[in-house]
Design an enzyme around this catalytic site. Structure first.
Site, PDB file in Angstrom:
ATOM      1  CG  ASP A  65      -2.067   0.981   1.086  1.00 31.94           C
ATOM      2  OD1 ASP A  65      -2.359   1.401  -0.053  1.00 31.94           O
ATOM      3  OD2 ASP A  65      -2.663   1.344   2.112  1.00 31.94           O
ATOM      4  N   GLY A 103      -0.044   5.502  -4.371  1.00 32.46           N
ATOM      5  CA  GLY A 103      -0.667   6.775  -4.745  1.00 32.46           C
ATOM      6  C   GLY A 103      -0.077   7.926  -3.940  1.00 32.46           C
ATOM      7  CD  GLU A 110     -13.224  -4.934  -1.196  1.00 35.39           C
ATOM      8  OE1 GLU A 110     -12.055  -5.331  -1.436  1.00 35.39           O
ATOM      9  OE2 GLU A 110     -14.105  -5.680  -0.722  1.00 35.39           O
ATOM     10  CG  ASN A 111      -7.839  -2.061  -5.094  1.00 34.57           C
ATOM     11  OD1 ASN A 111      -6.882  -2.821  -4.890  1.00 34.57           O
ATOM     12  ND2 ASN A 111      -8.135  -1.081  -4.252  1.00 34.57           N
ATOM     13  NE  ARG A 129      -7.663   2.002  -5.460  1.00 34.83           N
ATOM     14  CZ  ARG A 129      -6.458   2.106  -4.935  1.00 34.83           C
ATOM     15  NH1 ARG A 129      -5.438   2.467  -5.688  1.00 34.83           N
ATOM     16  NH2 ARG A 129      -6.250   1.838  -3.664  1.00 34.83           N
ATOM     17  NE  ARG A 142      -7.461   1.056   5.455  1.00 33.49           N
ATOM     18  CZ  ARG A 142      -7.251   2.364   5.616  1.00 33.49           C
ATOM     19  NH1 ARG A 142      -7.433   2.932   6.795  1.00 33.49           N
ATOM     20  NH2 ARG A 142      -6.862   3.111   4.598  1.00 33.49           N
TER      21      ARG A 142
HETATM   22  C1  IPE Z   1      -5.304  -2.777  -0.123  1.00 28.50           C
HETATM   23  O1  IPE Z   1      -4.999  -1.449  -0.348  1.00 28.50           O
HETATM   24  C2  IPE Z   1      -5.356  -3.530  -1.422  1.00 28.50           C
HETATM   25  C3  IPE Z   1      -4.078  -3.751  -2.073  1.00 28.50           C
HETATM   26  C4  IPE Z   1      -2.923  -3.463  -1.562  1.00 28.50           C
HETATM   27  C5  IPE Z   1      -4.148  -4.369  -3.366  1.00 28.50           C
HETATM   28  P1  IPE Z   1      -6.134  -0.342  -0.469  1.00 28.50           P
HETATM   29  O2  IPE Z   1      -5.449   0.957  -0.640  1.00 28.50           O
HETATM   30  O3  IPE Z   1      -7.106  -0.732  -1.514  1.00 28.50           O
HETATM   31  O4  IPE Z   1      -6.851  -0.451   0.953  1.00 28.50           O
HETATM   32  P2  IPE Z   1      -7.662   0.641   1.775  1.00 28.50           P
HETATM   33  O5  IPE Z   1      -8.678   1.211   0.832  1.00 28.50           O
HETATM   34  O6  IPE Z   1      -6.678   1.651   2.230  1.00 28.50           O
HETATM   35  O7  IPE Z   1      -8.251  -0.111   2.918  1.00 28.50           O
HETATM   36  C1  IPE Z   2      -1.508   0.248  -3.390  1.00 25.03           C
HETATM   37  O1  IPE Z   2      -1.325   1.625  -3.410  1.00 25.03           O
HETATM   38  C2  IPE Z   2      -1.809  -0.317  -4.754  1.00 25.03           C
HETATM   39  C3  IPE Z   2      -3.175  -0.815  -4.897  1.00 25.03           C
HETATM   40  C4  IPE Z   2      -4.092  -0.813  -3.977  1.00 25.03           C
HETATM   41  C5  IPE Z   2      -3.535  -1.365  -6.186  1.00 25.03           C
HETATM   42  P1  IPE Z   2      -2.555   2.631  -3.398  1.00 25.03           P
HETATM   43  O2  IPE Z   2      -2.917   2.930  -4.801  1.00 25.03           O
HETATM   44  O3  IPE Z   2      -3.655   2.142  -2.538  1.00 25.03           O
HETATM   45  O4  IPE Z   2      -1.862   3.898  -2.733  1.00 25.03           O
HETATM   46  P2  IPE Z   2      -2.495   4.897  -1.684  1.00 25.03           P
HETATM   47  O5  IPE Z   2      -3.007   4.095  -0.532  1.00 25.03           O
HETATM   48  O6  IPE Z   2      -3.588   5.619  -2.395  1.00 25.03           O
HETATM   49  O7  IPE Z   2      -1.366   5.769  -1.305  1.00 25.03           O
HETATM   50 MG    MG Z   3      -4.079   2.376  -0.573  1.00 23.15          MG
END
Ligand code: IPE
Ligand code: IPE
Ligand code: MG
Length: 258
Positions: A21, A24, A68-69, A72, A195
């Site tokens: 995680d 972004g 859930e992704n 996006r 989490r």
């Molecule tokens: C968890 O990260 C899923 C992956 C790492 C693929 P998210 O960024 O989707 O989780 P939340 O939304 O912070 O719980």
């Molecule tokens: C993890 O990084 C990658 C995926 C969940 C696919 P994020 O894209 O969730 O990055 P943040 O949490 O927004 O920084």
């Molecule tokens: Mg994330």
């Protein structure tokens, strides 16, 4: 690495699972778009896979994309799928050379056709490899995995293949996506969040959890070693007393009911 205690080869986690995680935020902090973070995150995947292999870790599971992704923005989903395809395409020769077996858990039928094709190709090509198992959680949700298992189980019960009276944890677990993999010993979450985000809920019952503020694009070899050093400092008790867990016979002589 200055000052880091050496790893104890006898106490390596057999299965390390990682919630990758922070891509972004890593990008946004640098004024880049989120995709640049995912791209840099792929470099971390390469580094961590190599290091895990070199350390002799038997199973590495990477949470790459949650169910859930899918919600996006479309452009971000598209670029993540593109990066997945690119990674598997590019890495396959090295994966083969290292005798790594690729697995995938999740609702793979939801992947776009090209991504599904590339994933299936990697699964097939590496199916007989006998080294490290590299499992990708793709289009994955743990609650959905449990529901999918319950559905198959109910079908088998209806067909008379299983007696509900005899259902136990072991039988249930056999219906999960990758029942042959051991439960994770160490669960790492990067990106400064504490989490679980719907990851391996059944399997992490007794996993040791390691959280780090490091964003995934900056989690590399050294950070993996730090997480394992921390893991090796823990005492896993599985509900027993500290003495029992250490195997101290004086602590274990009044064992209760199992
Ligand atoms: C968890 O990260 C899923 C992956 C790492 C693929 P998210 O960024 O989707 O989780 P939340 O939304 O912070 O719980
Ligand atoms: C993890 O990084 C990658 C995926 C969940 C696919 P994020 O894209 O969730 O990055 P943040 O949490 O927004 O920084
Ligand atoms: Mg994330």
């Amino acid at each position: 690495m200055a000052g880091a205690p050496p790893l104890d080869p006898d106490r390596m986690p057999a299965h390390v699972a990682i919630i990758m995680d922070g891509n972004g935020r890593w990008a946004q902090e640098r004024g880049l778009d989120r995709t640049a973070g995912h791209r840099e995150g792929v470099e971390s995947v390469r580094a961590v896979v190599r290091k895990a292999h070199d350390l002799g870790i038997k199973t590495l599971t990477l949470y790459a994309f949650s169910l859930e992704n899918w919600n996006r923005p479309k452009g971000e989903v598209r670029s993540l799928m593109g990066l997945l395809e690119e990674y598997l395409d590019k890495e396959l020769p090295e994966i083969m050379e290292k005798n790594v077996r690729v697995r995938a858990i999740g609702r793979l039928d939801r992947l776009p056709r090209t991504a599904r094709f590339v994933v299936n190709h990697a699964l097939k090509k590496t199916a007989n490899n006998t080294g490290m198992t590299l499992a990708f959680a793709l289009s994955y949700g743990a609650r959905q995995e449990i529901v999918d298992a319950a559905q198959k189980l109910m079908r088998d019960a209806e067909a008379g293949k299983i007696d509900p009276e005899n259902l136990d944890e072991k039988t249930f677990a056999a219906y999960l996506y990758a029942p042959d993999l051991p439960d994770p010993d160490l669960l790492i979450r990067t990106g400064n969040e504490s989490r679980v985000s719907n990851f391996l809920l059944w399997q992490i019952a007794y996993a040791e959890i390691f959280n780090t503020p490091v964003m995934w694009p900056e989690f590399r070899e050294e950070q993996l070693v730090d997480a394992i050093v921390d893991y090796q400092s823990r005492e896993r008790r599985f509900g027993l007393t500290g003495e029992q867990a250490k195997g101290d016979p004086n602590g274990a002589d009044e064992q209760g009911e199992s």
